[in-house]
Design an enzyme around this catalytic site. Sequence first.
Site, PDB file in Angstrom:
ATOM      1  N   SER A  28      -0.983 -70.960 -28.775  1.00 57.27           N
ATOM      2  CA  SER A  28      -2.619 -70.878 -28.547  1.00 57.27           C
ATOM      3  C   SER A  28      -3.018 -72.377 -29.077  1.00 57.27           C
ATOM      4  O   SER A  28      -4.246 -72.540 -28.803  1.00 57.27           O
ATOM      5  CB  SER A  28      -3.145 -70.087 -29.078  1.00 57.27           C
ATOM      6  OG  SER A  28      -2.941 -68.530 -28.138  1.00 57.27           O
ATOM      7  N   SER A  41      -5.097 -69.625 -26.329  1.00 58.54           N
ATOM      8  CA  SER A  41      -6.338 -68.953 -26.534  1.00 58.54           C
ATOM      9  C   SER A  41      -7.311 -69.919 -27.212  1.00 58.54           C
ATOM     10  O   SER A  41      -8.613 -69.573 -27.455  1.00 58.54           O
ATOM     11  CB  SER A  41      -6.253 -67.684 -27.107  1.00 58.54           C
ATOM     12  OG  SER A  41      -5.668 -68.035 -28.754  1.00 58.54           O
ATOM     13  N   LYS A  87     -12.749 -72.015 -34.413  1.00 58.98           N
ATOM     14  CA  LYS A  87     -12.412 -70.790 -33.289  1.00 58.98           C
ATOM     15  C   LYS A  87     -13.068 -69.612 -33.883  1.00 58.98           C
ATOM     16  O   LYS A  87     -13.009 -69.464 -35.066  1.00 58.98           O
ATOM     17  CB  LYS A  87     -10.875 -70.766 -33.272  1.00 58.98           C
ATOM     18  CG  LYS A  87     -10.171 -69.706 -32.048  1.00 58.98           C
ATOM     19  CD  LYS A  87      -8.901 -69.694 -32.307  1.00 58.98           C
ATOM     20  CE  LYS A  87      -8.309 -68.844 -31.234  1.00 58.98           C
ATOM     21  NZ  LYS A  87      -6.795 -68.672 -31.025  1.00 58.98           N
TER      22      LYS A  87
END
Length: 486
Positions: free
Chosen positions: A178, A154, A79
């Site tokens: 997330s 996310s 990420k």
Amino acid sequence: MQLTDLSMLELAEKLAAGQVSSVEATRACLERIQGVDSTIRAFLRVDEKGALAAAEASDARRRAGTPASALDGVPVGLKDLFLTEGLETTAGSRILEGFVPPMDATVVRLLREAGLPLLGKLNLDEFAMGSSNESSAYFPTHNPWDVTRTPGGSSGGSAAAVAAREVYGALGTDTGGSIRQPAAFTNTVGLKPTYGRVSRYGVIAYASSLDQPGPMTRTVADAAALLQVLAKHDPLDSTSAPVKTPDYSAELEGGVRGLKLGVPREYFAEGMDPEVEAAVRGALREYERLGATLVDVSLPHTQYALATYYLIAPAEASSNLARYDGVRYGLRAKDAKGLKELYALTRERGFGAEAKRRIMLGTYALSAGYYDAYYLRAQKVRTLIREDFTRAFQQVDALVAPISPVAPFKLGEKVNDPLSMYLTDVYTLPCNLAGVPGLSVPCGFTNAGLPVGLQVLGRAFDEALLLRIARAFEREHDFFRRLAPV
């Protein structure tokens, strides 16, 4: 079966046997990215040169009989919230555009030391603020199971890349769900460890008392293996817990016979998608068949979790994001006349709408005259939520519940309705407020072929039991073997 269809441990087994090289596996991932990422859009940037160099080094260690770890040579993605030395890191925001960190986050260093080639940086909601990947400043990521729908957020880029077989595994972060919500939306496994289990050093902060990095994989065993690499005490992170790390794979096949699994009644509220509820309740019946006892429990302060989260998290965000002012990092409004205008123009141009909304919410909650009424009261309610979990775990070994009240929704469906978007995290937020671990494991599909995830919650630092419970269900079904049609 294609090489990229293997799990992390299946690939590691072939690497150890000399049946395939890390360079071949890394090139297979790069070809897969080349073939599908223009549709999925999981990657913000690909580090082909760095990944291949790491793969060549891994192959050399394998030939010398000195692998750095069991996962040496298995390519993964990150990420874009983790600092990577020499590789641009944006947190999905324009305000960090062009920022190249001078150091690695601790978890990135651990992955490199374990020999895992890093394929690149994956898309996310801006500063991890979002539930659909649509607040990324660059582009939305698409769900490999239905490209008209969100992969969740996310950590949607990480989940989509794993589901689309662009990477064998990935790292995400979980502040309010997330990791777990995108895992549920993409038929992957996502584990949010206990707060303090995995170092946050070098992870760009959204809400410091809630953020926690964790693995996202195709199988439970892969999640256990990746967590084994990450779960190390870090003196550089003052919130890293100096606790012993167990062997997460040792009891993975122990089953659930004799365990008491709590079913929180507040997690099956009115308004849940009937097909999601049916898949989750089907999983609960499966646990009973496997020998577990289901116990009705109550987490009575769950109804306040959403409001509590949206006071605490924005308050911490407003403090953390104050450092982005055009002076030290990324974007700078070069046409500004004076310091105050530099701050204002840089933030106006650099932050997106969702980041601005949360900064304003948090600044208001922390402002003079409102601190006691909002932020302090929210912290008191947080304590009550944590006590709910403590009481529940006096009755049961773990909790089982839905991840999300809905299946993956259409891109654009909720972008103009923030409250509706926030409600998709209503069953994942309490875990972060309490600091306990949570895991999402695939438990079925809707009639439209959309994935559904089951949430398993446990006592602090009891990730080994969560993995064992998830594995017991996974072993009875082939959900994890199903490949996204992309």
